[in-house]
Write an enzyme that holds these catalytic residues in place. Structure first.
Site, PDB file in Angstrom:
ATOM      1  N   CYS A 181       0.732  -1.413   0.431  1.00 31.88           N
ATOM      2  CA  CYS A 181      -0.123   0.055  -0.040  1.00 31.88           C
ATOM      3  C   CYS A 181       1.405   1.069  -0.293  1.00 31.88           C
ATOM      4  O   CYS A 181       2.078   1.012  -0.902  1.00 31.88           O
ATOM      5  CB  CYS A 181      -0.783   0.089   1.461  1.00 31.88           C
ATOM      6  SG  CYS A 181       0.183  -0.676   2.554  1.00 31.88           S
ATOM      7  N   SER A 182       0.820   2.046   1.555  1.00 27.25           N
ATOM      8  CA  SER A 182       1.323   3.195   1.289  1.00 27.25           C
ATOM      9  C   SER A 182       2.748   3.362   2.699  1.00 27.25           C
ATOM     10  O   SER A 182       2.631   4.318   2.688  1.00 27.25           O
ATOM     11  CB  SER A 182       0.833   4.302   0.642  1.00 27.25           C
ATOM     12  OG  SER A 182      -0.379   4.577   1.027  1.00 27.25           O
ATOM     13  N   CYS A 183       2.550   3.008   3.156  1.00 28.31           N
ATOM     14  CA  CYS A 183       3.517   3.143   4.566  1.00 28.31           C
ATOM     15  C   CYS A 183       4.413   3.698   4.716  1.00 28.31           C
ATOM     16  O   CYS A 183       5.469   3.495   4.029  1.00 28.31           O
ATOM     17  CB  CYS A 183       3.492   1.379   5.512  1.00 28.31           C
ATOM     18  SG  CYS A 183       1.991   0.036   5.172  1.00 28.31           S
TER      19      CYS A 183
END
Lengths: 200, 122
Positions: free
Chosen positions: A102-104
């Protein structure tokens, strides 16, 4: 990339906030405090943590052993935030951070992630062709340096402690902080000393 | 549509708890990621990247214990599981790349098995 906000989005957000308040899950004060905290977070915090590590061995040890404690020591509230891990670059090893799922991103100390960090292209390519990605960024690693890609898949958030570049001897913390960019803190770039002609 | 960032426990939940004294996989243990594909069996939420299923790596360290995101994602009470930092050689995963380059990934214990010597040799 996130889709543009639909016209009904604000109304839906208000309804959600209202429901959370009614159920006693969230208070206005908590919401305001979190918004203020989010607004304060910027990559200058991470940059200063790095500059301090270049100057102070004791701080460096704290930063590498417990990034969350180091962030707290910088005045960043880490309550409820995922733990922060810090990856130490060496002359033999460069770190590159990505979240393929995702975009951690270590928002507490870097602020909002840039759009490219969340793009499918970066997420897919950083893990498979990190050298190609770095080349497109114009980031040239010294001969013999290996890359360790850190895929941020679960509960930690990762920040890079880059190497202090030569030519910064004797610099104070503020000046060192100024050359640590957001991009250097996730490893797509290296801290650069401005050339003498550029320095005004 | 971007998935939401992370699936950590609720804000009121402490992010981790003290790790057990003796982890099942101490640093340096060779481990294999389970070659399992729950997404073929139905709706699920998995934090183990597909490119590592079946791959062999080395445990770097135990990061702590965290609520199982596979359960948490469905709003159910999520037990805490050991989360490891596992190091993989990059080159064998993609059959391309620079020798010596690596990928370091957080993987939950229930996705890991002790690596078998025979599988390692393949």
């Amino acid at each position: 990339m996130s889709a543009p906000a639909r016209p009904d989005s604000p109304a839906r957000l208000e309804a959600l906030i209202g429901a959370l308040k009614t159920k006693g899950i969230l208070t206005e004060e908590e919401l305001t405090a979190r918004q203020a905290q989010t607004d304060r977070a910027s990559s200058e915090i991470g940059a200063r943590m790095v500059a301090r590590a270049w100057l102070d061995p004791e701080w460096r040890r704290l930063l590498l052993s417990d990034g969350s404690a180091a962030a707290e020591a910088m005045g960043v509230s880490m309550a409820g935030a995922p733990p922060l891990g810090v990856l130490e670059d060496t002359p033999q090893r460069h770190h590159l951070v990505v979240c393929t799922l995702c975009s951690c991103y270590p928002r507490a100390v870097l602020g909002y992630p840039p759009h490219w960090y969340k793009s499918f292209a970066y997420r897919a390519r950083a893990v498979r062709d990190p050298r190609g990605v770095l080349a497109e960024w114009g980031t040239a690693l010294p001969e013999g340096m290996e890359i360790r890609v850190v895929d941020s898949t679960a509960d930690y958030r990762w920040m890079v402690l880059p190497l202090r570049p030569p030519g910064t001897e004797g610099w104070a913390e503020d000046r060192l902080t100024s050359i640590v960019t957001r991009d250097a803190l996730v490893g797509v770039a290296l801290p650069q000393v401005p050339s003498p002609t550029m320095a005004a | 549509m971007m998935p939401a960032e992370g699936t950590s426990a609720a804000a009121s939940d402490p992010p981790s708890q003290p790790a057990p004294v003796v982890p099942r996989f101490p640093p340096g243990t060779r481990v294999q990621v389970r070659d399992d594909w729950p997404e073929r069996r139905g709706p699920c939420h998995i934090r183990t990247p597909h490119y590592l299923r079946g791959r062999t790596g080395t445990v770097q360290r135990l990061l702590g214990c965290f609520a199982n995101p596979e359960v948490l994602a469905f709003g159910r009470p999520a037990p805490r599981h050991e989360l490891y930092h596992v190091l993989f050689e990059q080159n064998p995963i993609w059959n391309e790349g620079h020798p010596g380059d690596e990928v370091l990934v957080e993987i939950f214990e229930h996705w890991l098995e002790p690596a078998e010597a025979t599988k390692e040799a393949v």
